[in-house]
Design an enzyme around this catalytic site. Structure first.
Site, short mmCIF file in Angstrom:
data_model
loop_
_atom_site.label_atom_id
_atom_site.label_comp_id
_atom_site.label_asym_id
_atom_site.label_seq_id
_atom_site.Cartn_x
_atom_site.Cartn_y
_atom_site.Cartn_z
CD GLU A 263 0.15 -1.36 3.18
OE1 GLU A 263 0.25 -2.33 2.41
OE2 GLU A 263 0.35 -1.45 4.41
CG HIS A 287 -5.98 -5.51 1.51
ND1 HIS A 287 -6.47 -6.10 2.66
CD2 HIS A 287 -4.70 -5.19 1.78
CE1 HIS A 287 -5.51 -6.12 3.57
NE2 HIS A 287 -4.42 -5.58 3.06
CD GLU A 288 -2.39 -3.88 -0.93
OE1 GLU A 288 -1.96 -3.14 -0.03
OE2 GLU A 288 -2.38 -5.12 -0.85
CG HIS A 291 -3.38 -0.96 3.76
ND1 HIS A 291 -3.32 -1.15 5.12
CD2 HIS A 291 -3.09 -2.16 3.21
CE1 HIS A 291 -3.01 -2.42 5.37
NE2 HIS A 291 -2.88 -3.06 4.22
CD GLU A 310 -1.93 -5.58 6.50
OE1 GLU A 310 -2.99 -5.71 5.86
OE2 GLU A 310 -0.94 -4.95 6.05
CG ASP A 367 10.31 -9.95 6.65
OD1 ASP A 367 9.19 -9.48 6.37
OD2 ASP A 367 11.37 -9.41 6.32
CE1 TYR A 375 -2.52 -8.59 5.24
CE2 TYR A 375 -1.16 -9.79 6.81
CZ TYR A 375 -1.28 -8.92 5.74
OH TYR A 375 -0.15 -8.39 5.17
ZN LIG Z 1 -2.60 -5.10 3.94
#
Ligand SMILES: [Zn+2]
Length: 597
Positions: A263, A287-288, A291, A310, A367, A375
């Protein structure tokens, strides 16, 4: 000293940079960016200033008046990289760091021409979330320190540069055969939203405030796929308040991009696997775009509060899908998300602290902790708040939440305090503590009813008993319905069953990657050889982690697919983004433990 963020050396007691001025030269031959980063402080200051850096050489540091600034590089830390400690002369307003990145900067992927759609020019893109901005620019790499920025980027012709910023003109570069692209980002962003891409790019107008950029070979397909963007922005503004970033442009990257989308403000980065041709995968764009409110306007203070980005965005994405396409479409999206949530819970184990929403990540690489939990569990928590409050009140709450915290970076606890002020008692009624601080999924998790999902999953589960959908029925399925059907099939079928599916549904030739990958996952798990060439092709071309994980995972079931996975990975590893390579390698490691079958 007071650390602001477990993943940054930034110190709360030290001066802060508010604005960043970059002058960068992109050198594809050396796979390096060289240049200067000028950090403008919020007030004249002196003494120590700690910055983050990773795989990056600081060559020289001066003040705005040219005085040398002593600096010291700390020891290499595996996750955090190296602290850069500047000692500012009293009264410093700006420090200018001359530096260069290294070829293994985790933020940057340098693609050879053969890894692009056009095949003739190299390509560079950045991915700074979660903590990789420090390998692109030496700075205080914590979401708590928002910065505005401007940049000049010199690239070799005919390449073009785009950034997560507004374009501010271009012209000939200092050296022959180069061009300089200028950018201004007037809105303050967390450093992880710094973004740069360089390649042979073209663009197409989509609407009054959006354009899509892509390689010339891809740009027409991208413009078709994302043609409805303005309608989505307008609907989102009705729900969440004004769009605050002026423009919503998008960049379609080469296929090795490890995510579905990122995003980056004013320039969302997208995987080309969304170009299905029928606009069926634009939920990633939704979704993006969402954001732009949840994540980019109201930002997690650090990665321990990632669910704030998220969870709210998945909830907002499905709220928008419902507003645009109705409840059944949103219901299917929740059903598809449920599969991802189950898989992540299974991967970590439901008692794992990684299944908490509010995590504790000191000493842990974010990560490594990445999964669907923030999410999908996060979105379920927001939903239960919505259901308990009632939709009209919760819609008002969301607009107030965004207006209250816009352009700030907050913690879970700040969110909870605001929730208690606005909707007293709600957190206790839904047992917010359990949702946020306990692992697993609380017993009051919302159920999403979808008649279509139930019918399709019953049909899929009857597959081993010989029940088959008819041709007319299959032809009437939307891509989402096809996906739900495939997701609910057993993970291993006999070869006659595989052959029937492929013939009846034309799966191996699909251009919709969600459907294609779900099918190839079943086919690989079934040791179904006719799909091996396509499996190989996908694994060699696409670096999206969401696809690599299930495909390599399914290949662990049988000796023949395990051997294929090893062979393909040996060939594909140098082409993958480092993040994708790590995901694939960790899945392959688990194959080694598998007992021969
Ligand atoms: Zn996202």
């Amino acid at each position: 000293m007071a650390r602001l963020d477990p993943h940054s050396h930034a110190d709360a007691g030290q001066p802060r940079a508010r604005h960043l001025r970059l002058r960068l030269t992109v050198d594809f031959e050396a796979s390096r960016i060289e240049g200067t980063a000028a950090l403008q402080l919020d007030a004249p200051a002196g003494g120590p200033l700690d910055l983050d850096s990773k795989a990056l050489d600081v060559l020289e540091v001066r003040t705005e008046s040219g005085a040398a600034v002593p600096f010291e590089m700390g020891p290499e830390e595996e996750i955090l990289g190296r602290r850069v400690r500047l000692t500012l002369p009293e009264g410093t307003r700006e420090v200018r760091l001359r530096y260069r990145t290294s070829p293994d900067a985790p933020a940057l992927q340098w693609l050879a021409p053969e890894q692009t759609a056009g095949g003739e020019h190299p390509f560079l893109f950045s991915q700074c979330q979660p903590i990789h901005a420090r390998s692109l620019v030496p700075l205080a790499d914590t979401a708590r320190n928002r910065v505005t920025y401007e940049a000049e980027v010199e690239v070799a012709e005919p390449l073009a540069a785009v950034m997560s910023a507004g374009p501010a003109g271009e012209g000939p570069g200092a050296r022959p055969g180069t061009r300089v692209f200028r950018f201004v980002m007037p809105q303050a962003i967390p450093p992880y939203l710094l973004a740069l891409a360089v390649g042979r790019l073209e663009s197409r107008e989509l609407g009054p405030r959006s354009r899509v950029y892509a390689e010339p070979e891809t740009v027409a397909a991208a413009a078709h796929e994302f043609a409805e963007t303005e309608a989505v922005i307008a609907r989102a503004e009705e729900l969440f308040g004004p769009y605050e970033w002026d423009r919503y442009d998008m960049l379609v990257l080469p296929p090795s991009f490890p995510y579905g989308g990122m995003e980056n403000p004013r320039m969302t980065f997208l995987t080309p696997t969304l170009l299905a041709g029928d606009r069926s995968l634009v939920d990633v764009v939704v979704h993006e775009l969402a954001h732009s409110w949840t994540g980019n306007l109201v930002t997690n203070a650090d990665m321990e509060h990632f669910w704030l980005n998220e969870g709210f965005t998945v909830w907002a994405e499905r709220r928008l899908l419902e507003a645009l396409h109705g409840g059944e479409a949103a219901g299917l999206a929740w059903a598809i998300g449920e599969k991802a949530l189950e898989e992540s819970m299974e991967r970590f184990g439901a008692r794992s602290p990684f299944t908490r929403l509010r995590t504790e990540l000191a000493g842990i690489d974010p990560d490594e902790a990445f999964s669907s939990i923030p999410y999908e569990k996060g979105a379920r928590f927001v939903t239960i708040l919505e259901r308990e409050a009632g939709r009209p009140r919760f819609d008002r709450f969301m607009r107030d939440y965004i207006a209250r915290f816009r352009f700030t970076s907050i913690t879970t606890e700040e969110f909870l305090a605001f929730l208690e002020d606005e909707l007293p008692g709600l957190a206790a009624r839904v047992d917010a503590r359990a949702w946020l601080y306990e692992p697993g999924l609380p017993a009051n998790a919302p159920a999403f009813r979808s008649e279509r999902r139930d019918a399709l999953s019953a049909l899929a589960q009857a597959f081993p008993r010989g029940e088959r959908p008819g041709p007319a029925e299959i032809a009437g399925w939307s891509p989402a319905e096809t996906l739900v059907y495939l997701q609910n099939l057993p993970r291993e079928l006999d070869h006659a069953g595989c052959a029937w599916l492929d013939a009846a549904m034309g799966l191996t030739g699909r251009g919709n990657y969600e459907i294609l990958v779900e099918w190839l996952t079943v086919a690989a798990g079934s040791d179904y050889e006719p799909t091996f060439p396509r499996l190989r092709e996908v694994l060699l071309r696409v670096g999206r982690m969401k696809y690599l994980r299930p495909l390599y995972g399914a290949m662990g079931r049988h000796p023949r697919t395990r051997a294929l996975a090893r062979a393909v990975f040996a060939e594909a590893a140098p082409l993958y983004h480092p993040l994708s390579r790590r995901v694939a390698a960790s899945v392959l490691e688990k194959h080694a433990d598998a007992t021969p079958s």
